[in-house]
Design an enzyme around this catalytic site. Structure first.
Site, PDB file in Angstrom:
ATOM      1  CG  ASP A 156      -6.292   0.155   7.382  1.00 46.11           C
ATOM      2  OD1 ASP A 156      -5.305  -0.077   8.098  1.00 46.11           O
ATOM      3  OD2 ASP A 156      -6.321  -0.060   6.147  1.00 46.11           O
ATOM      4  N   GLY A 195      -2.771   3.626   7.659  1.00 49.09           N
ATOM      5  CA  GLY A 195      -1.610   3.174   6.911  1.00 49.09           C
ATOM      6  C   GLY A 195      -0.529   4.236   6.905  1.00 49.09           C
ATOM      7  CB  THR A 197       0.501   6.511   2.036  1.00 49.50           C
ATOM      8  OG1 THR A 197       1.832   5.991   1.896  1.00 49.50           O
ATOM      9  CG2 THR A 197       0.306   7.668   1.076  1.00 49.50           C
ATOM     10  N   GLY A 221       1.614  -6.901  10.641  1.00 45.79           N
ATOM     11  CA  GLY A 221       0.835  -5.667  10.703  1.00 45.79           C
ATOM     12  C   GLY A 221      -0.623  -5.955  10.996  1.00 45.79           C
ATOM     13  CG  ASP A 235      -2.162  -3.409   7.478  1.00 43.50           C
ATOM     14  OD1 ASP A 235      -1.365  -3.908   8.308  1.00 43.50           O
ATOM     15  OD2 ASP A 235      -1.796  -2.950   6.389  1.00 43.50           O
ATOM     16  NE  ARG A 236       1.250  -8.893   5.939  1.00 42.89           N
ATOM     17  CZ  ARG A 236       2.391  -9.582   5.994  1.00 42.89           C
ATOM     18  NH1 ARG A 236       3.381  -9.189   6.791  1.00 42.89           N
ATOM     19  NH2 ARG A 236       2.537 -10.666   5.243  1.00 42.89           N
ATOM     20  CG  ASP A 288      -3.967  -3.908   1.497  1.00 40.86           C
ATOM     21  OD1 ASP A 288      -4.136  -2.936   0.726  1.00 40.86           O
ATOM     22  OD2 ASP A 288      -4.260  -3.869   2.705  1.00 40.86           O
ATOM     23  CB  THR A 301       2.816   2.344   2.000  1.00 39.39           C
ATOM     24  OG1 THR A 301       1.876   3.343   2.414  1.00 39.39           O
ATOM     25  CG2 THR A 301       4.195   2.962   1.925  1.00 39.39           C
ATOM     26  CB  THR A 328       8.221   9.455 -21.985  1.00 43.22           C
ATOM     27  OG1 THR A 328       9.302   9.639 -22.909  1.00 43.22           O
ATOM     28  CG2 THR A 328       8.792   9.178 -20.601  1.00 43.22           C
TER      29      THR A 328
END
Length: 262
Positions: free
Chosen positions: A8, A10, A12, A103, A105-106, A125, A128, A180
């Site tokens: 898979d 992606g 990233t 996509g 992957d979807r 999911d 990215t 912060t």
């Protein structure tokens, strides 16, 4: 079927899983490098597994240039390659205005979710982008929602706010941050958990299925899922499982075709 490498790719990260006799035996997560060639992939993957034992490769890629690299790799390994895309036999009807826009992957997520959890169901999911994919009560892929991903959103915030510093992606101790860093973690975790719950509620209302189960997957699913009321379970290998199912369905169809022609 032994020796299936599910991949898979992606934008990233790239997830890989080695299946032997239908069982996931090993898995890896690597940075996606679009410039990699087939030879480079061979050297990289050869250090992780015995490529000679791979009998097939099933690929979902959101990075088109890497499809060619995996084609080269498959040629060197001598294993058939199935690229999930338009026209691939998946076993799930796709009710999308233009199925070519979805996509791979979807689709893999929807295939695996329907097989494992039934219909209807919703997949979230965390990649990215944060993808919501919906399987109808009839077992059809009917679309979903695309939202900015966690890491992309946080990177944009850090780039535009000079006084903010990057923080580790860990759960905050409380909603009200006293520093912060803790305030950023609270916004990250509770903000995205709230986003999931709000979108899921709208999807369920449109489906008319208030109890449609929600399955989370992706690299940061474990961070957000405990704080989202609607997520019922985390399935980290859902996409790889979908690729395995698609591979097996196409292998079965090819065997049947050969039997008829013989």
């Amino acid at each position: 079927m032994p020796g299936l490498l599910a991949v898979d790719v992606g934008n990233t990260q790239t997830a890989l899983g080695l299946y032997e006799n239908g069982e996931l035996t090993r898995h890896w997560r690597l940075a996606t490098e679009p410039q990699r060639t087939g030879d480079e992939l061979g050297l990289l993957l050869g250090g992780l597994l015995d490529l000679g034992a791979v009998d097939g490769i099933c690929l979902a890629s959101t990075v088109p240039v890497l499809v060619r690299a995996f084609e080269e790799l498959a040629g060197v390994v001598g294993a058939p390659l199935l690229v999930l895309g338009p026209g691939t036999r998946t076993g799930i009807p796709v009710r999308y205005d233009d199925p070519r826009e979805v996509g791979p992957d979807r689709i893999a997520n929807a295939v695996a979710a329907r097989e494992r959890y039934g219909a209807p169901c919703i997949v979230v999911d965390f990649g990215t982008s944060t993808n919501f994919d919906v399987v109808s009560p009839a077992g059809e892929y009917v679309g979903g929602v695309l939202a900015p991903g966690i890491e992309v959103s946080m990177d944009a915030l850090f780039e535009r706010a000079a006084r903010l510093v990057k923080v580790d992606f860990v759960a905050p101790e409380s909603a009200i941050g006293k520093t912060t860093e803790s305030a950023l973690r609270s916004g990250l975790v509770f903000g995205f958990a709230g986003q999931v719950d709000g979108i899921v509620e709208r999807i369920r209302a449109e489906l008319g299925e208030a109890a449609a189960p929600v399955i989370a997957t992706g690299g940061l699913a474990d961070l957000i899922a405990p704080h989202a009321k609607t997520i019922e379970r985390v399935d980290p290998f859902l996409t790889l499982e979908g690729l395995r199912l698609v591979w097996e369905r196409n292998a079965t169809a090819e065997t049947e075709r050969r039997g008829r022609s013989g």
